[in-house]
Design a protein around this motif. Sequence first.
Motif, PDB file in Angstrom:
ATOM      1  N   LEU A 232     -10.895  53.239   8.862  1.00 55.27           N
ATOM      2  CA  LEU A 232      -9.703  53.972   9.156  1.00 55.27           C
ATOM      3  C   LEU A 232      -9.158  54.499   7.661  1.00 55.27           C
ATOM      4  O   LEU A 232      -8.841  55.739   7.365  1.00 55.27           O
ATOM      5  N   ALA A 233      -9.571  53.784   6.845  1.00 54.84           N
ATOM      6  CA  ALA A 233      -9.230  54.215   5.332  1.00 54.84           C
ATOM      7  C   ALA A 233     -10.131  55.367   4.810  1.00 54.84           C
ATOM      8  O   ALA A 233      -9.643  56.205   4.079  1.00 54.84           O
ATOM      9  N   THR A 234     -11.221  55.556   5.401  1.00 56.03           N
ATOM     10  CA  THR A 234     -12.285  56.726   5.135  1.00 56.03           C
ATOM     11  C   THR A 234     -11.716  58.058   5.893  1.00 56.03           C
ATOM     12  O   THR A 234     -12.291  58.935   5.493  1.00 56.03           O
ATOM     13  N   ILE A 235     -10.920  57.768   7.128  1.00 55.09           N
ATOM     14  CA  ILE A 235     -10.582  58.838   7.716  1.00 55.09           C
ATOM     15  C   ILE A 235      -9.025  59.594   7.258  1.00 55.09           C
ATOM     16  O   ILE A 235      -9.062  60.847   7.105  1.00 55.09           O
ATOM     17  N   LEU A 236      -8.427  58.646   7.078  1.00 54.49           N
ATOM     18  CA  LEU A 236      -6.983  58.830   6.571  1.00 54.49           C
ATOM     19  C   LEU A 236      -6.958  59.374   5.021  1.00 54.49           C
ATOM     20  O   LEU A 236      -7.727  58.671   4.329  1.00 54.49           O
ATOM     21  N   TRP A 237      -5.888  60.295   4.852  1.00 55.08           N
ATOM     22  CA  TRP A 237      -5.528  60.435   3.513  1.00 55.08           C
ATOM     23  C   TRP A 237      -4.820  59.455   3.003  1.00 55.08           C
ATOM     24  O   TRP A 237      -4.267  58.713   3.543  1.00 55.08           O
ATOM     25  N   PRO A 238      -4.733  59.105   1.417  1.00 54.13           N
ATOM     26  CA  PRO A 238      -3.908  58.144   0.916  1.00 54.13           C
ATOM     27  C   PRO A 238      -2.480  57.932   1.402  1.00 54.13           C
ATOM     28  O   PRO A 238      -2.112  56.860   1.657  1.00 54.13           O
ATOM     29  N   ARG A 239      -1.770  59.082   1.453  1.00 53.19           N
ATOM     30  CA  ARG A 239      -0.322  58.859   2.044  1.00 53.19           C
ATOM     31  C   ARG A 239      -0.345  58.478   3.477  1.00 53.19           C
ATOM     32  O   ARG A 239       0.438  57.789   3.843  1.00 53.19           O
ATOM     33  N   GLN A 240      -1.096  59.074   4.279  1.00 49.50           N
ATOM     34  CA  GLN A 240      -1.256  58.609   5.710  1.00 49.50           C
ATOM     35  C   GLN A 240      -1.726  56.866   5.768  1.00 49.50           C
ATOM     36  O   GLN A 240      -0.926  56.547   6.755  1.00 49.50           O
ATOM     37  N   MET A 241      -2.531  56.605   4.981  1.00 48.06           N
ATOM     38  CA  MET A 241      -2.703  55.256   4.922  1.00 48.06           C
ATOM     39  C   MET A 241      -1.687  54.260   4.566  1.00 48.06           C
ATOM     40  O   MET A 241      -1.283  53.073   5.034  1.00 48.06           O
ATOM     41  N   ALA A 242      -1.024  54.855   3.389  1.00 43.96           N
ATOM     42  CA  ALA A 242       0.171  53.933   3.201  1.00 43.96           C
ATOM     43  C   ALA A 242       1.527  53.976   4.220  1.00 43.96           C
ATOM     44  O   ALA A 242       2.021  52.787   4.567  1.00 43.96           O
ATOM     45  N   VAL A 243       1.392  54.994   4.886  1.00 41.26           N
ATOM     46  CA  VAL A 243       2.188  55.192   6.331  1.00 41.26           C
ATOM     47  C   VAL A 243       2.047  53.796   7.186  1.00 41.26           C
ATOM     48  O   VAL A 243       2.597  53.059   7.745  1.00 41.26           O
ATOM     49  N   TYR A 244       0.581  54.070   7.302  1.00 41.93           N
ATOM     50  CA  TYR A 244      -0.131  53.029   8.532  1.00 41.93           C
ATOM     51  C   TYR A 244       0.032  51.431   8.044  1.00 41.93           C
ATOM     52  O   TYR A 244       0.533  50.710   8.549  1.00 41.93           O
ATOM     53  N   THR A 245      -0.197  51.352   6.752  1.00 41.24           N
ATOM     54  CA  THR A 245       0.237  49.985   6.089  1.00 41.24           C
ATOM     55  C   THR A 245       1.495  49.403   6.316  1.00 41.24           C
ATOM     56  O   THR A 245       1.908  48.548   6.534  1.00 41.24           O
ATOM     57  N   GLN A 246       2.462  50.690   5.812  1.00 45.23           N
ATOM     58  CA  GLN A 246       3.982  50.157   5.855  1.00 45.23           C
ATOM     59  C   GLN A 246       4.438  50.063   7.463  1.00 45.23           C
ATOM     60  O   GLN A 246       5.179  48.999   8.031  1.00 45.23           O
ATOM     61  N   SER A 247       3.677  50.662   8.524  1.00 45.84           N
ATOM     62  CA  SER A 247       3.884  50.282   9.834  1.00 45.84           C
ATOM     63  C   SER A 247       3.596  48.934  10.235  1.00 45.84           C
ATOM     64  O   SER A 247       4.436  48.238  10.968  1.00 45.84           O
ATOM     65  N   LYS A 248       2.389  48.558   9.691  1.00 43.69           N
ATOM     66  CA  LYS A 248       1.900  47.031   9.929  1.00 43.69           C
ATOM     67  C   LYS A 248       2.719  46.425   9.372  1.00 43.69           C
ATOM     68  O   LYS A 248       3.189  45.261  10.264  1.00 43.69           O
ATOM     69  N   ALA A 249       3.372  46.429   8.157  1.00 38.81           N
ATOM     70  CA  ALA A 249       4.348  45.314   7.582  1.00 38.81           C
ATOM     71  C   ALA A 249       5.623  45.448   8.510  1.00 38.81           C
ATOM     72  O   ALA A 249       5.938  44.235   8.557  1.00 38.81           O
ATOM     73  N   ASP A 250       6.195  46.502   8.575  1.00 40.90           N
ATOM     74  CA  ASP A 250       7.300  46.540   9.702  1.00 40.90           C
ATOM     75  C   ASP A 250       7.179  45.753  11.000  1.00 40.90           C
ATOM     76  O   ASP A 250       7.871  45.061  11.444  1.00 40.90           O
ATOM     77  N   LEU A 251       5.940  46.125  11.624  1.00 40.72           N
ATOM     78  CA  LEU A 251       5.770  45.428  12.727  1.00 40.72           C
ATOM     79  C   LEU A 251       5.477  43.853  12.599  1.00 40.72           C
ATOM     80  O   LEU A 251       6.193  43.200  13.382  1.00 40.72           O
ATOM     81  N   MET A 252       4.860  43.278  11.550  1.00 45.82           N
ATOM     82  CA  MET A 252       4.961  42.187  11.558  1.00 45.82           C
ATOM     83  C   MET A 252       6.261  41.404  10.933  1.00 45.82           C
ATOM     84  O   MET A 252       6.660  40.381  11.491  1.00 45.82           O
ATOM     85  N   ALA A 253       6.963  42.144  10.386  1.00 41.98           N
ATOM     86  CA  ALA A 253       8.558  41.741   9.885  1.00 41.98           C
ATOM     87  C   ALA A 253       9.353  41.536  11.257  1.00 41.98           C
ATOM     88  O   ALA A 253       9.960  40.672  11.529  1.00 41.98           O
ATOM     89  N   PHE A 254       9.091  42.627  12.138  1.00 45.90           N
ATOM     90  CA  PHE A 254       9.899  42.604  13.424  1.00 45.90           C
ATOM     91  C   PHE A 254       9.387  41.282  14.320  1.00 45.90           C
ATOM     92  O   PHE A 254      10.083  40.780  14.822  1.00 45.90           O
ATOM     93  N   SER A 255       8.040  41.237  14.351  1.00 47.54           N
ATOM     94  CA  SER A 255       7.694  40.220  15.185  1.00 47.54           C
ATOM     95  C   SER A 255       7.865  38.696  14.866  1.00 47.54           C
ATOM     96  O   SER A 255       7.834  37.957  15.567  1.00 47.54           O
ATOM     97  N   ALA A 256       8.022  38.658  13.677  1.00 45.99           N
ATOM     98  CA  ALA A 256       8.407  37.311  13.062  1.00 45.99           C
ATOM     99  C   ALA A 256       9.677  36.900  13.301  1.00 45.99           C
ATOM    100  O   ALA A 256      10.199  35.884  13.232  1.00 45.99           O
ATOM    101  N   ARG A 257      10.604  37.795  13.805  1.00 43.66           N
ATOM    102  CA  ARG A 257      12.006  37.459  14.064  1.00 43.66           C
ATOM    103  C   ARG A 257      12.235  36.962  15.316  1.00 43.66           C
ATOM    104  O   ARG A 257      11.554  36.835  16.235  1.00 43.66           O
TER     105      ARG A 257
END
Length: 120
Positions: free
Chosen positions: A95-120
């Motif tokens: 996925l990192a080879t397909i996305l641009w760096p800012r898009q990958m940052a958004v993807y990474t942040q979305s994962k972090a948000d998802l994990m933070a949400f599911s831990a509650r």
Amino acid sequence: MKNIFTPLVFALIVGSVQLAEAGSGDQNRTTDRATQMTKQLAQKTQLSEGQYVKVRQLNVRMLNEVQETKARLASDPAALDQKLAEMQAHYEWDLATILWPRQMAVYTQSKADLMAFSAR
């Protein structure tokens, strides 16, 4: 680092459980699920048309590999866990080879948000 991948892999597994139980309609359901996943990613990261096509192909391949791996390693949960974590890491590398760096940052942040949400 394993703790980061495990919730994502389980989310992917849960999403594909119905696919493994379906039967002859597996390929249609896999492509439908891949399209749904790609649309969600496209909304968050604003994929170009070319990126959309590549990410969708990647998602189809990943879902098919998850199905095959679950069938092959169903009797060995530890090996299944390990293999799914490896597959998730490989998916993110591709996925990192397909996305641009800012898009990958958004993807990474979305994962972090998802994990933070599911831990509650």
